[in-house]
Design a protein around this motif. Structure first.
Motif: not given
Length: 350
Positions: A319-329
């Protein structure tokens, strides 16, 4: 002590009988030779009496010796049986026993171990049956709660949201600024409560695959979601080759991810991907919501990432998670597909 006495008596009678038989064979009925046994004395006792006393003494010593050997053997066998009950029997610990006893103990040990495994298997099967029954009851109870919440609380929240929206449009402009802000804030709170309720219902009343493929089950899930959410859903779902258990896990991962997206992301668009490339099944959920910082454990926990990661690991995936505040996940799960081994007869040699 009783055993020693009986053995002494038996051995004494036996030895006296044998000796008497030998004397009879040698002396026949010669009275003069027989008379020597009771006419000649030694220390005030006839020779015959000394012979009887000697045989009794010898029989007594033999009885004590044989009894000690018997006890030693019994003690050794008892220790071996105790080792069998604890599953610690070994050939090194059977030294000194006869081949017959060793063979018998090995047979007993194999029987005991087989029975232990059978009992363990029966216990495990019983526990599995009980656990399955509990899970079935939990599913039924969750479905009952979901129906009650949908028929009561969810409908009331929807009605309250509609009333607040109509009130805000009708008299919102005529209210003082402070009251208008309170009315708008109340409407947002009710709408957020609706989202929370829909996410909760998605958890409590999950759509089961029910002999459908994973792609078909996900499509049904998205079709139902479109009737309840405000954001746009785009999907690309292809048929993949996964075992039934892995399909169920991926389906639950989709439910978990969509539910948390609905509750936390504040997204306006969600993209779903399910494809199989180069022997790897890829499942991805992407939204354009508020995102979060990966380093912030509280946000990671709110998205339920731990459950998603655990389910992915259980089926041998990542499982890989990429999240940027105010831009999405972006949450992506990859599961390797087990390929069936094929025999290549061209490499065989005769």
């Amino acid at each position: 002590m009783t055993k020693i006495f009986l053995r002494t008596l038996t051995l004494s009678i036996l030895m006296l009988g044998i000796t008497a038989g030998i004397f009879y064979m040698l002396w026949d009925q010669d009275e003069q030779k027989w008379a020597t046994l009771y006419e000649f004395f030694y220390s005030d006792l006839p020779i015959g009496a000394w012979i009887v006393i000697g045989f009794i003494t010898l029989a007594f010593l033999i009885a004590i010796w044989s009894n000690s050997i018997t006890k030693k053997k019994e003690s050794q066998i008892a220790k071996q049986l105790d080792l069998i009950t604890h599953g610690e029997l070994s050939k090194k610990k059977m030294r000194g026993l006869s081949k017959r006893n060793r063979k018998a103990l090995i047979s007993i040990d194999e029987l005991v171990q087989t029975q232990k495994k059978s009992l363990q298997r029966m216990t495990n099967d019983k526990a599995n049956v009980q656990e399955k029954a509990v899970q079935e009851r939990l599913v039924l109870e969750r479905q009952r709660l979901a129906r009650e919440l949908h028929d009561s609380v969810s409908q009331q929240l929807f009605a309250a949201s509609m009333l607040l929206s109509a009130t805000n449009e009708t008299i919102g402009e005529n209210l003082p600024e402070a009251n208008a802000k309170q009315l708008a804030q109340t409407e947002k709170i009710v709408q957020q409560a609706q989202l929370e309720m829909r996410a909760l219902l998605l958890h409590l009343r999950p759509i089961a695959l029910k002999n459908k493929t994973l792609a078909q089950g996900l499509q049904d899930l998205l079709d139902e979601l479109r009737q309840k959410v405000y954001f746009n859903i785009q999907e690309r779902l292809e048929e993949v080759t996964l075992p039934k258990g892995a399909e169920d896990h991926v389906f639950r991962i989709a439910q978990e991810t969509l539910s948390n997206t609905l509750r936390h992301s504040k997204a306006t668009e969600v993209q779903l991907l399910l494809v199989e490339r180069n022997g790897i099944v890829i499942f991805r959920v992407q939204d354009n919501g508020v995102g979060f910082s990966i380093k912030d454990d509280s946000h990671a926990g709110s998205y339920g990432l731990r459950n998603v990661e655990e389910r992915a690991i259980e089926i041998g995936g990542t499982c890989k998670v990429v999240s940027i505040p105010d831009q999405g996940t972006i949450i992506e799960v990859q599961i390797p597909v087990e390929q069936e081994e094929t025999k290549n007869d061209s490499h065989t040699t005769s």
